[in-house]
Design a protein around this motif. Structure first.
Motif, PDB file in Angstrom:
ATOM      1  N   LYS A 175       0.849  -1.190   0.000  1.00 34.02           N
ATOM      2  CA  LYS A 175       0.000   0.000   0.000  1.00 34.02           C
ATOM      3  C   LYS A 175       0.885   1.240   0.000  1.00 34.02           C
ATOM      4  CE  LYS A 175      -3.943  -2.109   2.385  1.00 34.02           C
ATOM      5  NZ  LYS A 175      -4.796  -2.060   1.159  1.00 34.02           N
ATOM      6  N   THR A 176       0.583   2.186  -0.887  1.00 30.13           N
ATOM      7  CA  THR A 176       1.347   3.419  -1.020  1.00 30.13           C
ATOM      8  C   THR A 176       0.379   4.579  -1.242  1.00 30.13           C
ATOM      9  OG1 THR A 176       1.601   3.575  -3.432  1.00 30.13           O
ATOM     10  CG2 THR A 176       3.034   2.006  -2.274  1.00 30.13           C
ATOM     11  N   PRO A 177       0.861   5.844  -1.189  1.00 33.30           N
ATOM     12  CA  PRO A 177      -0.001   6.981  -1.529  1.00 33.30           C
ATOM     13  C   PRO A 177      -0.535   6.917  -2.963  1.00 33.30           C
ATOM     14  CG  PRO A 177       1.910   7.738  -0.312  1.00 33.30           C
ATOM     15  CD  PRO A 177       2.157   6.290  -0.636  1.00 33.30           C
ATOM     16  N   MET A 178       0.084   6.105  -3.823  1.00 37.99           N
ATOM     17  CA  MET A 178      -0.393   5.929  -5.193  1.00 37.99           C
ATOM     18  C   MET A 178      -1.337   4.738  -5.298  1.00 37.99           C
ATOM     19  SD  MET A 178       3.185   6.739  -7.238  1.00 37.99           S
ATOM     20  CE  MET A 178       2.483   6.341  -8.835  1.00 37.99           C
ATOM     21  N   GLY A 179      -1.741   4.184  -4.164  1.00 39.70           N
ATOM     22  CA  GLY A 179      -2.628   3.036  -4.171  1.00 39.70           C
ATOM     23  C   GLY A 179      -1.861   1.747  -3.957  1.00 39.70           C
ATOM     24  N   ASP A 180      -2.522   0.627  -4.193  1.00 42.95           N
ATOM     25  CA  ASP A 180      -1.874  -0.675  -4.084  1.00 42.95           C
ATOM     26  C   ASP A 180      -0.935  -0.872  -5.271  1.00 42.95           C
ATOM     27  OD1 ASP A 180      -3.315  -1.126  -1.815  1.00 42.95           O
ATOM     28  OD2 ASP A 180      -4.774  -2.468  -2.736  1.00 42.95           O
ATOM     29  N   LEU A 201      10.313  -3.137  -5.615  1.00 44.60           N
ATOM     30  CA  LEU A 201      10.442  -2.488  -6.919  1.00 44.60           C
ATOM     31  C   LEU A 201       9.124  -2.587  -7.681  1.00 44.60           C
ATOM     32  CD1 LEU A 201      13.886  -4.106  -7.859  1.00 44.60           C
ATOM     33  CD2 LEU A 201      13.488  -1.976  -6.596  1.00 44.60           C
ATOM     34  N   SER A 202       8.599  -1.448  -8.107  1.00 42.20           N
ATOM     35  CA  SER A 202       7.293  -1.421  -8.755  1.00 42.20           C
ATOM     36  C   SER A 202       7.351  -2.049 -10.144  1.00 42.20           C
ATOM     37  CB  SER A 202       6.770   0.016  -8.867  1.00 42.20           C
ATOM     38  OG  SER A 202       5.585   0.052  -9.628  1.00 42.20           O
ATOM     39  N   VAL A 203       6.569  -3.100 -10.335  1.00 37.31           N
ATOM     40  CA  VAL A 203       6.529  -3.790 -11.632  1.00 37.31           C
ATOM     41  C   VAL A 203       5.975  -2.865 -12.706  1.00 37.31           C
ATOM     42  CG1 VAL A 203       5.510  -5.747 -12.872  1.00 37.31           C
ATOM     43  CG2 VAL A 203       6.284  -6.027 -10.501  1.00 37.31           C
ATOM     44  N   GLU A 204       5.039  -1.993 -12.350  1.00 35.12           N
ATOM     45  CA  GLU A 204       4.372  -1.128 -13.323  1.00 35.12           C
ATOM     46  C   GLU A 204       5.139   0.158 -13.612  1.00 35.12           C
ATOM     47  OE1 GLU A 204      -0.316  -2.004 -12.835  1.00 35.12           O
ATOM     48  OE2 GLU A 204       0.609  -0.891 -11.183  1.00 35.12           O
ATOM     49  N   HIS A 205       6.195   0.407 -12.874  1.00 32.32           N
ATOM     50  CA  HIS A 205       6.955   1.644 -13.056  1.00 32.32           C
ATOM     51  C   HIS A 205       8.439   1.339 -13.276  1.00 32.32           C
ATOM     52  CE1 HIS A 205       3.326   2.756 -10.738  1.00 32.32           C
ATOM     53  NE2 HIS A 205       3.344   3.836 -11.489  1.00 32.32           N
ATOM     54  N   TYR A 207      10.362  -0.855 -12.315  1.00 30.68           N
ATOM     55  CA  TYR A 207      11.092  -1.356 -11.139  1.00 30.68           C
ATOM     56  C   TYR A 207      11.790  -0.261 -10.342  1.00 30.68           C
ATOM     57  CZ  TYR A 207       9.920  -5.772 -13.258  1.00 30.68           C
ATOM     58  OH  TYR A 207       9.212  -6.823 -13.799  1.00 30.68           O
ATOM     59  N   ILE A 208      11.187   0.910 -10.302  1.00 30.46           N
ATOM     60  CA  ILE A 208      11.656   1.966  -9.413  1.00 30.46           C
ATOM     61  C   ILE A 208      11.344   1.553  -7.970  1.00 30.46           C
ATOM     62  CG2 ILE A 208      11.222   4.354  -8.665  1.00 30.46           C
ATOM     63  CD1 ILE A 208      10.709   5.004 -11.625  1.00 30.46           C
ATOM     64  N   PRO A 209      12.258   1.750  -7.023  1.00 28.55           N
ATOM     65  CA  PRO A 209      11.981   1.380  -5.630  1.00 28.55           C
ATOM     66  C   PRO A 209      10.841   2.215  -5.036  1.00 28.55           C
ATOM     67  CG  PRO A 209      14.337   1.735  -5.977  1.00 28.55           C
ATOM     68  CD  PRO A 209      13.642   2.251  -7.196  1.00 28.55           C
ATOM     69  N   PHE A 210       9.802   1.559  -4.568  1.00 29.88           N
ATOM     70  CA  PHE A 210       8.697   2.243  -3.896  1.00 29.88           C
ATOM     71  C   PHE A 210       8.844   2.150  -2.382  1.00 29.88           C
ATOM     72  CE2 PHE A 210       6.888   3.337  -7.694  1.00 29.88           C
ATOM     73  CZ  PHE A 210       5.564   3.749  -7.632  1.00 29.88           C
ATOM     74  N   ARG A 211       9.598   1.183  -1.914  1.00 30.62           N
ATOM     75  CA  ARG A 211       9.893   1.055  -0.488  1.00 30.62           C
ATOM     76  C   ARG A 211      11.283   0.463  -0.339  1.00 30.62           C
ATOM     77  NH1 ARG A 211       5.694  -2.419   2.614  1.00 30.62           N
ATOM     78  NH2 ARG A 211       4.489  -0.465   2.482  1.00 30.62           N
ATOM     79  N   VAL A 212      12.037   0.993   0.627  1.00 31.97           N
ATOM     80  CA  VAL A 212      13.365   0.458   0.943  1.00 31.97           C
ATOM     81  C   VAL A 212      13.452   0.343   2.462  1.00 31.97           C
ATOM     82  CG1 VAL A 212      15.856   0.748   0.746  1.00 31.97           C
ATOM     83  CG2 VAL A 212      14.371   1.606  -1.074  1.00 31.97           C
ATOM     84  N   GLU A 220      14.435  -3.090  12.496  1.00 36.99           N
ATOM     85  CA  GLU A 220      14.400  -2.006  11.515  1.00 36.99           C
ATOM     86  C   GLU A 220      15.391  -0.906  11.886  1.00 36.99           C
ATOM     87  OE1 GLU A 220      11.107   1.151   9.734  1.00 36.99           O
ATOM     88  OE2 GLU A 220      11.103   0.582  11.863  1.00 36.99           O
ATOM     89  N   VAL A 221      16.201  -0.501  10.917  1.00 40.12           N
ATOM     90  CA  VAL A 221      17.071   0.663  11.081  1.00 40.12           C
ATOM     91  C   VAL A 221      16.380   1.899  10.522  1.00 40.12           C
ATOM     92  CG1 VAL A 221      19.289   1.698  10.461  1.00 40.12           C
ATOM     93  CG2 VAL A 221      19.159  -0.745  11.003  1.00 40.12           C
ATOM     94  N   ALA A 222      15.846   1.776   9.314  1.00 39.29           N
ATOM     95  CA  ALA A 222      15.109   2.870   8.670  1.00 39.29           C
ATOM     96  C   ALA A 222      14.318   2.299   7.501  1.00 39.29           C
ATOM     97  CB  ALA A 222      16.043   3.970   8.193  1.00 39.29           C
ATOM     98  N   THR A 223      13.201   2.971   7.183  1.00 34.09           N
ATOM     99  CA  THR A 223      12.380   2.578   6.040  1.00 34.09           C
ATOM    100  C   THR A 223      12.048   3.812   5.218  1.00 34.09           C
ATOM    101  OG1 THR A 223      11.376   0.721   7.235  1.00 34.09           O
ATOM    102  CG2 THR A 223      10.207   1.533   5.301  1.00 34.09           C
ATOM    103  N   LEU A 224      12.229   3.706   3.909  1.00 35.95           N
ATOM    104  CA  LEU A 224      11.855   4.766   2.987  1.00 35.95           C
ATOM    105  C   LEU A 224      10.544   4.382   2.304  1.00 35.95           C
ATOM    106  CD1 LEU A 224      14.897   5.365   3.442  1.00 35.95           C
ATOM    107  CD2 LEU A 224      15.035   6.016   1.024  1.00 35.95           C
ATOM    108  N   GLU A 225       9.561   5.283   2.353  1.00 33.89           N
ATOM    109  CA  GLU A 225       8.272   5.056   1.715  1.00 33.89           C
ATOM    110  C   GLU A 225       8.046   6.127   0.656  1.00 33.89           C
ATOM    111  OE1 GLU A 225       6.244   2.602   2.119  1.00 33.89           O
ATOM    112  OE2 GLU A 225       6.606   1.741   4.110  1.00 33.89           O
ATOM    113  N   LEU A 226       7.811   5.707  -0.582  1.00 34.90           N
ATOM    114  CA  LEU A 226       7.619   6.663  -1.669  1.00 34.90           C
ATOM    115  C   LEU A 226       6.338   7.459  -1.460  1.00 34.90           C
ATOM    116  CD1 LEU A 226       8.434   6.290  -5.350  1.00 34.90           C
ATOM    117  CD2 LEU A 226       6.111   6.982  -4.777  1.00 34.90           C
ATOM    118  N   THR A 227       6.435   8.787  -1.628  1.00 33.90           N
ATOM    119  CA  THR A 227       5.273   9.662  -1.503  1.00 33.90           C
ATOM    120  C   THR A 227       4.883  10.304  -2.826  1.00 33.90           C
ATOM    121  OG1 THR A 227       6.692  11.552  -0.904  1.00 33.90           O
ATOM    122  CG2 THR A 227       5.817  10.187   0.897  1.00 33.90           C
TER     123      THR A 227
END
Length: 238
Positions: A175-180, A201-205, A207-212, A220-227
């Motif tokens: 789940k992301t701000p761009m939907g599922d 990695l987003s299959v539809e984009h 393979y740009i990382p949407f979460r790291v 957990e050390v840190a998590t990046l969530e695409l906005t």
């Protein structure tokens, strides 16, 4: 060239790329730890008109009085589906620590790779299919787009050639701000270490990382969530 958001954009347009062109993008992230937001990050791929690309990754995060600011950039050529690294720059600033700078230059005329870190200079023979610490993830993305799931890559780092190992966990919807978003989960694992970095990695984009997510000893050390994801219009030769 103009910039448009991926929101509502036709996915077919994102995949209609020539073999000698990489899709440029700017990805904005929020940085989290244990559910709390602590900063922002940015990942950008841009190019000029001479097949020279620049990949940039920046983070700006803080927890109470401790702050971390990092910036990496990698210049490379992309021709005939091949990535040719040219130069890497890195900077790491942290509270109460001396700023670290790192440089790696690929000299193809002399067949050497030149590096500098913590005032220490080093030189190694230039080898094919060996990248810098930032560019290796872009290489992995390109391989996946070309139906290759590479499990081992070689990277110049800290005066040596290191082996980066990757494991593939299959498809996962997040789940992301761009939907599922349908993603391929890939994890960088380290020999003799509990540290891991997971990439969704987003299959539809392309393979740009949407979460790291970075982990150490399972924590957990840190998590990046695409906005937000911005895609430039394709460049056309006049």
């Amino acid at each position: 060239m103009f910039v448009v958001s991926c929101y509502g954009q036709n996915i077919e347009q994102l995949s209609a790329l020539k073999n000698d062109v990489l899709m440029e993008y700017t990805a904005h992230y929020d940085v989290y730890r244990k559910g709390d937001k602590h900063g922002k990050a940015l990942r950008r791929l841009s190019s000029d008109d001479n097949s020279l690309y620049t990949l940039t990754f920046k983070t700006d995060a803080s927890i109470y009085f401790y702050s971390i600011n990092t910036e990496e950039s990698s210049q490379f050529l992309y021709e005939n589906n091949q990535i040719k690294p040219m130069k890497y720059l890195g900077k790491d600033e942290r509270t109460l620590r001396k700023t670290k700078h790192k440089t790696i230059e690929f000299d193809y005329a002399k067949g050497v790779v030149l590096g500098r870190e913590k005032e220490k200079e080093w030189s190694l023979p230039l080898e094919d299919n060996t990248f810098d610490p930032l560019l290796v993830i872009e290489k992995m993305r390109c391989d996946i787009q070309n139906k290759i799931q590479g499990s081992k890559y070689f990277v110049y780092d800290k005066s040596s050639v290191k082996t980066y190992l990757f494991e593939y966990s299959g498809r996962e919807t997040i789940k992301t701000p761009m939907g599922d978003i349908d993603t391929l989960k890939v994890s960088r694992v380290r020999e003799n270490s509990s540290r891991k970095t997971h990439f969704w990695l987003s299959v539809e984009h392309n393979y740009i990382p949407f979460r790291v997510k970075q982990e150490n000893d399972g924590e957990e050390v840190a998590t990046l969530e695409l906005t937000k994801l911005l895609i430039p219009a394709m460049k056309h030769n006049s």
